[in-house]
Enzyme design. Structure first.
Site, PDB file in Angstrom:
ATOM      1  N   ASP A 158       0.709  -1.105   0.181  1.00 33.46           N
ATOM      2  CA  ASP A 158      -0.106  -0.319   0.010  1.00 33.46           C
ATOM      3  C   ASP A 158       1.083   0.975   0.402  1.00 33.46           C
ATOM      4  O   ASP A 158       1.813   1.444   0.185  1.00 33.46           O
ATOM      5  CB  ASP A 158      -1.137  -0.190   1.476  1.00 33.46           C
ATOM      6  CG  ASP A 158      -2.234   0.687   1.093  1.00 33.46           C
ATOM      7  OD1 ASP A 158      -2.532   1.425   0.507  1.00 33.46           O
ATOM      8  OD2 ASP A 158      -3.188   0.331   1.563  1.00 33.46           O
ATOM      9  N   ASP A 216     -10.213   3.183  -3.178  1.00 32.29           N
ATOM     10  CA  ASP A 216     -11.440   1.743  -2.716  1.00 32.29           C
ATOM     11  C   ASP A 216     -13.279   1.272  -3.758  1.00 32.29           C
ATOM     12  O   ASP A 216     -13.609   2.450  -3.506  1.00 32.29           O
ATOM     13  CB  ASP A 216     -11.080   1.895  -1.019  1.00 32.29           C
ATOM     14  CG  ASP A 216      -9.729   1.737  -0.663  1.00 32.29           C
ATOM     15  OD1 ASP A 216      -9.124   2.062  -1.249  1.00 32.29           O
ATOM     16  OD2 ASP A 216      -9.898   1.709   0.842  1.00 32.29           O
TER      17      ASP A 216
END
Ligand code: GAL
Length: 410
Positions: A158, A216
């Protein structure tokens, strides 16, 4: 030196090879293509369980994946997302949270492997992850070796708490890719910087096998509340022109599947994620497969409902996702108020998706030539199973947000 480069360039040109450039066409294959030759498929913890993860949960999901046929359909990874970490020990080795994973990750990986599955884990290219846990910046080599010693097969990496510029991102991802290469184990690198630095242009060269194209996914069709969340359609809109960057071993990652979540909570219910209709979930599966995205299920497979199970286990749509030609679909305009996409498949076959992106039912007349293929074909519509021979068109109707996918052969 410059003369040598010019000489090399002319030699490559004469030999019919090109220097690496943007995009797929001229980029020579990388050795890490073999790590994820087709899009990785599995189940990921984040969307539903967030930080509430444990050894017990992963083992139960592994059991369900085997018992219910998900593994045999191709879903072979379990991806542990953020919140597994318990800091570092006195030698700076990253360790799992001892309450969540009392037997350690190695024992869990052994269990997962014994079921014929693979295990993925998560870290971040900064000191801390998005949820504030210990991450890998400055510890790339050490963490990669730890992951390898545990038997990890995939790393989602990430980009929270990291600088915004693209050069730093390239450097940090390349550092982790190198560390994974030196770790002594094949570990797929999933780049998760969400799209703002256009990772489709550089993540493959940096050593990544997949890269997220958007922020997301939320459990919704599209952002209607204006809070900026990404619904299924929003993600398709940001990803369907990027197919040229993907190919065997390197994929645009459209984020997790929300199929079967039904607004049940977890991070995918934030920002207006109230759940989707079965048609919308079918559209997500259709388009994630047409566009060759990794498929990471997130519903609770221990209590999966029959509709979600049917969608997730449809053999024909999975075969399109995993097709050996490795050519993701491209948009081909509109017909009867609906979108069309064409994908070339191995064995002289094609897939056409017709997506009703409007909020009304549509009557559709689709000459296959409109999608770019002329002549007559045998076809099967994969969600209804209806088939025909010697057809050059399809007529039918689509409910709002419904997608039909045709598998065509000569
Ligand atoms: C986000 C990422 C999500 C999830 C989360 C964990 O940055 O896009 O998929 O991994 O972090 O904190």
């Amino acid at each position: 030196m410059r003369d040598f480069r010019r000489l090399l360039a002319s030699f490559l040109l004469l030999a019919g090879l090109a220097m690496p450039q943007d995009g797929n066409a001229a980029t020579p294959a990388h050795p890490h293509d073999r790590l994820a030759p087709t899009p990785p498929m599995g189940w990921m913890t984040w969307n539903l369980f967030k930080e509430d993860i444990s050894d017990k949960l992963i083992r139960e999901i592994a059991d369900a994946m085997v018992a219910k046929g998900y593994r045999d359909a191709g879903y072979t990874y379990i991806f542990i997302d953020d919140a597994w970490q318990g800091g570092r020990d006195n030698r700076n080795n990253i360790i799992p949270d001892p309450k969540k994973f009392p037997y350690g990750i190695k024992a869990l990986a052994d269990y997962v492997h014994s079921k014929g599955l693979k295990l993925g884990i998560y870290s971040d290219a900064a000191p801390l992850t998005c949820a504030g846990y210990t991450a890998s910046l400055g510890f790339e080599e050490q963490d990669a070796k730890t992951f390898a010693s545990w038997g990890i097969d995939y790393l989602k990496y990430d980009y929270c708490n990291a600088p915004v510029d693209v050069e730093t991102a390239k450097r940090r991802y390349a550092a982790m890719a190198k560390a994974l290469r030196n770790s002594g184990r094949d570990i797929v690198l999933g780049v998760c910087e969400w799209g703002p630095r256009h990772p489709w242009r550089w993540a493959y060269d940096a050593g990544g096998s997949v890269w997220r194209t958007t922020y997301d996914v939320r459990d919704m069709w599209k952002d209607v509340t204006g809070q900026g969340g990404m619904g299924i359609l929003d993600i398709i809109n940001q990803s369907d022109t990027l197919s040229q960057y993907a190919g065997r071993g390197h994929w645009n990652d459209l984020d997790m599947l929300v199929v079967g979540l039904d607004g049940k909570g977890g991070p995918s219910s934030d920002l207006g994620g109230k759940g989707c209709t079965a048609d919308e979930y079918r559209t997500q599966m259709s388009m994630w497969c047409m566009l060759s995205s990794p498929l990471a299920m997130t519903n609770d497979l221990r209590n999966d409902d029959p509709t979600a199970k049917d969608i997730l286990l449809n053999k024909d749509i999975i075969a399109i996702n995993q097709d050996d030609l490795c050519q993701p679909a491209v948009p081909k305009g509109r017909v009867s108020n609906c979108r069309i996409y064409l994908r070339s498949l191995s064995g002289n076959r094609w897939a056409i998706a017709v997506m009703n992106d409007t909020d009304k039912p549509q009557r559709v007349a689709l000459p296959f030539a409109k999608a770019g293929i002329r002549g007559r074909y045998s076809y099967k519509e994969i969600w209804t199973g209806k088939s025909a021979t010697k057809a050059s068109s399809w007529k039918g109707s689509l409910r709002p947000h419904q997608t039909a996918v045709f598998l065509l052969s000569k």
